[in-house]
Design a protein around this motif. Structure first.
Motif, short mmCIF file in Angstrom:
data_model
loop_
_atom_site.label_atom_id
_atom_site.label_comp_id
_atom_site.label_asym_id
_atom_site.label_seq_id
_atom_site.Cartn_x
_atom_site.Cartn_y
_atom_site.Cartn_z
N ALA A 90 0.86 -1.19 0.00
CA ALA A 90 0.00 0.00 0.00
C ALA A 90 0.88 1.22 0.00
CB ALA A 90 -0.89 0.00 1.24
N ALA A 91 0.61 2.15 -0.87
CA ALA A 91 1.43 3.36 -0.96
C ALA A 91 0.53 4.57 -1.12
CB ALA A 91 2.40 3.26 -2.14
N TYR A 92 0.94 5.66 -0.51
CA TYR A 92 0.17 6.88 -0.56
C TYR A 92 0.56 7.67 -1.79
CZ TYR A 92 -2.15 11.08 1.17
OH TYR A 92 -2.99 12.16 1.32
N LYS A 93 -0.41 8.07 -2.61
CA LYS A 93 -0.13 8.82 -3.82
C LYS A 93 -0.53 10.28 -3.60
CE LYS A 93 -1.26 9.13 -8.73
NZ LYS A 93 -1.58 10.57 -8.68
N ASP A 94 0.44 11.18 -3.67
CA ASP A 94 0.10 12.59 -3.55
C ASP A 94 0.53 13.31 -4.82
OD1 ASP A 94 2.83 13.14 -3.45
OD2 ASP A 94 2.87 13.27 -1.27
N ARG A 95 0.41 14.63 -4.82
CA ARG A 95 0.61 15.39 -6.05
C ARG A 95 2.07 15.46 -6.48
NH1 ARG A 95 -3.67 20.38 -5.04
NH2 ARG A 95 -5.44 19.04 -4.53
N ASP A 96 2.96 15.00 -5.65
CA ASP A 96 4.38 15.06 -6.01
C ASP A 96 4.90 13.74 -6.55
OD1 ASP A 96 4.53 17.71 -5.12
OD2 ASP A 96 4.83 17.05 -3.06
N ILE A 97 4.03 12.75 -6.70
CA ILE A 97 4.49 11.42 -7.09
C ILE A 97 3.82 11.00 -8.40
CG2 ILE A 97 4.61 8.98 -6.44
CD1 ILE A 97 4.51 9.76 -3.59
N SER A 98 4.61 10.56 -9.34
CA SER A 98 4.06 9.90 -10.52
C SER A 98 4.14 8.39 -10.30
CB SER A 98 4.85 10.28 -11.78
OG SER A 98 6.14 9.69 -11.74
N ARG A 99 3.40 7.64 -11.09
CA ARG A 99 3.39 6.18 -10.91
C ARG A 99 4.78 5.60 -11.14
NH1 ARG A 99 -0.78 7.41 -14.12
NH2 ARG A 99 0.24 6.55 -15.98
N LYS A 100 5.47 6.10 -12.15
CA LYS A 100 6.79 5.57 -12.45
C LYS A 100 7.78 5.89 -11.33
CE LYS A 100 10.32 5.32 -16.05
NZ LYS A 100 11.44 5.37 -15.08
N GLN A 101 7.72 7.12 -10.79
CA GLN A 101 8.61 7.48 -9.68
C GLN A 101 8.37 6.56 -8.50
OE1 GLN A 101 7.46 11.63 -9.33
NE2 GLN A 101 9.53 12.29 -9.87
N LEU A 102 7.12 6.31 -8.19
CA LEU A 102 6.80 5.47 -7.04
C LEU A 102 7.34 4.06 -7.23
CD1 LEU A 102 5.43 5.42 -4.35
CD2 LEU A 102 3.26 5.02 -5.47
N ALA A 103 7.17 3.51 -8.43
CA ALA A 103 7.70 2.18 -8.70
C ALA A 103 9.22 2.17 -8.62
CB ALA A 103 7.24 1.70 -10.07
N GLY A 127 -4.68 9.87 -2.67
CA GLY A 127 -5.13 8.87 -1.72
C GLY A 127 -4.48 7.53 -1.91
N LEU A 128 -5.22 6.50 -1.60
CA LEU A 128 -4.69 5.15 -1.54
C LEU A 128 -4.45 4.58 -2.93
CD1 LEU A 128 -4.10 2.85 0.49
CD2 LEU A 128 -6.44 2.11 0.15
N CYS A 129 -3.35 3.87 -3.05
CA CYS A 129 -3.02 3.19 -4.31
C CYS A 129 -2.43 1.83 -3.97
CB CYS A 129 -2.01 4.02 -5.12
SG CYS A 129 -1.47 3.26 -6.65
N ILE A 130 -2.94 0.78 -4.61
CA ILE A 130 -2.44 -0.57 -4.33
C ILE A 130 -1.53 -1.02 -5.46
CG2 ILE A 130 -3.10 -3.00 -4.18
CD1 ILE A 130 -5.40 -2.29 -2.50
N PHE A 131 -0.37 -1.55 -5.08
CA PHE A 131 0.57 -2.10 -6.04
C PHE A 131 0.55 -3.62 -5.94
CE2 PHE A 131 1.79 2.11 -6.31
CZ PHE A 131 2.73 2.30 -7.32
N ALA A 132 0.54 -4.27 -7.09
CA ALA A 132 0.57 -5.73 -7.10
C ALA A 132 1.90 -6.22 -7.64
CB ALA A 132 -0.56 -6.28 -7.96
N PHE A 133 2.34 -7.36 -7.15
CA PHE A 133 3.58 -7.97 -7.59
C PHE A 133 3.28 -9.36 -8.15
CE2 PHE A 133 4.77 -4.82 -4.60
CZ PHE A 133 6.05 -4.40 -4.92
N GLY A 134 3.95 -9.69 -9.26
CA GLY A 134 3.92 -11.05 -9.76
C GLY A 134 2.53 -11.56 -10.09
N PHE A 135 2.21 -12.73 -9.57
CA PHE A 135 0.99 -13.45 -9.91
C PHE A 135 -0.27 -12.63 -9.70
CE2 PHE A 135 -2.53 -16.03 -8.14
CZ PHE A 135 -2.85 -16.78 -9.27
N TYR A 136 -0.34 -11.89 -8.60
CA TYR A 136 -1.57 -11.19 -8.26
C TYR A 136 -1.82 -9.93 -9.09
CZ TYR A 136 -2.39 -14.34 -4.41
OH TYR A 136 -2.64 -15.47 -3.68
N ALA A 137 -0.83 -9.51 -9.87
CA ALA A 137 -1.05 -8.36 -10.75
C ALA A 137 -2.14 -8.68 -11.77
CB ALA A 137 0.24 -7.97 -11.46
N THR A 138 -2.12 -9.89 -12.32
CA THR A 138 -3.14 -10.26 -13.30
C THR A 138 -4.50 -10.41 -12.63
OG1 THR A 138 -2.60 -12.62 -13.02
CG2 THR A 138 -1.46 -11.43 -14.78
N GLN A 139 -4.52 -10.86 -11.38
CA GLN A 139 -5.77 -10.99 -10.66
C GLN A 139 -6.41 -9.63 -10.43
OE1 GLN A 139 -7.09 -14.21 -9.44
NE2 GLN A 139 -5.66 -14.68 -11.10
#
Length: 278
Positions: free
Chosen positions: A21-34, A70-82
């Motif tokens: 779980a990661a908090y997404k605010d106005r200073d973060i892009s998806r790529k930066q967070l990853a 707000g809230l952003c969920i990141f998935a890894f591996g197998f559960y990304a497709t789910q």
């Protein structure tokens, strides 16, 4: 699932099946967070091998609007497709602030102002009555722009594909809204708590609410407080994105997310995969 994501010889495999779980605010892009997650894992545990594509930072949700936080969920591996298969069914709980009577080129309150309309005819009761029209399965189009040749102002790099988004097919789509609560009203500003599916568009909703109230309206902010079984209290802010805190967060929310996915699988057995992002 082991007690700890990093104990035993299966630790790395277990971690690739977990959530962060990661908090997404106005200073973060998806790529930066990853990238920050990758770097923190590498520097805290240099023995880890980070393969390209290990972190799916464009899976759920894909919020490119400046006012959405707000809230952003990141998935890894197998559960990304789910997650991709069930992204539209994940319950979303929003806290939305709208400005009544404020007409802008793209229905966002901080964009170019066209006109500020009189709202003296709008009673709180009429707002409550109008909100009921949006509960249930409804048709929504994208928010669009009043003038296609004018680029909206007050935008940041979160809207990477701005021109592409303007030319996107604006066919009405079915969305589901479970509840809307008028939380507070201060003159033009109203605060709403909305629970919906993953495809519901808050900016389109505020625009359409203005149509019912006979005054153009625009959104000011949309904060995602809850996503499926995970609340914003369980999420991490960007300065907390390092190894130990991510492990603790993953251990806390992974079982809840996996159980939630199992329930969705039973409820929607035909949902296989989705290439549509929110």
């Amino acid at each position: 699932m082991a007690t700890s994501l990093f104990n035993g010889c299966m630790a790395k495999k277990i971690f690739t099946r977990s959530f962060i779980a990661a908090y997404k605010d106005r200073d973060i892009s998806r790529k930066q967070l990853a990238d920050w997650i990758k770097l923190s894992l590498y520097f805290e545990d240099p023995t880890r091998t980070l393969k390209p594509g290990m972190i799916y930072h464009e899976t759920i949700p894909k919020y490119a609007e400046l006012f959405q936080t707000g809230l952003c969920i990141f998935a890894f591996g197998f559960y990304a497709t789910q997650i991709r298969a069930f992204q539209k069914y994940w319950l979303h709980e929003w806290m939305v602030t709208a400005i009544l009577g404020r007409q802008t080129i793209d229905h966002y309150s901080r964009s170019h102002l066209i006109k500020c309309h009189d709202i003296s005819h709008i009673a709180t009761d009429s707002i409550d009555n109008s909100l009921q029209k949006f509960i249930g399965i409804i048709e929504q189009t994208g928010p669009g722009y009043l003038y296609q040749n004018i680029q909206p102002v007050d935008r940041e790099e979160g809207m990477e594909n701005d021109k592409e988004s303007q030319n996107r097919d604006n066919t009405p789509r079915l969305k589901q809204c479970y509840s809307i609560e008028l939380f507070d009203r201060q003159d033009r500003e109203i605060k709403l708590r909305i629970t919906s599916d993953g495809l519901f568009n808050c900016r389109s909703f505020v625009r359409d609410l203005g149509f019912y109230l006979n005054c153009p309206s625009s959104i000011d902010s949309a904060h995602l407080d809850k996503l499926g079984p995970v609340s914003s209290e369980q999420s991490l802010q960007k300065h907390q994105l390092h190894y130990e805190q991510m492990v603790k967060s993953a251990e806390e929310i992974t079982p809840a997310c996996i159980e939630y996915l199992k329930q969705l699988r039973l409820q929607y057995p035909d949902a296989k995969d989705s290439s549509r992002f929110i």
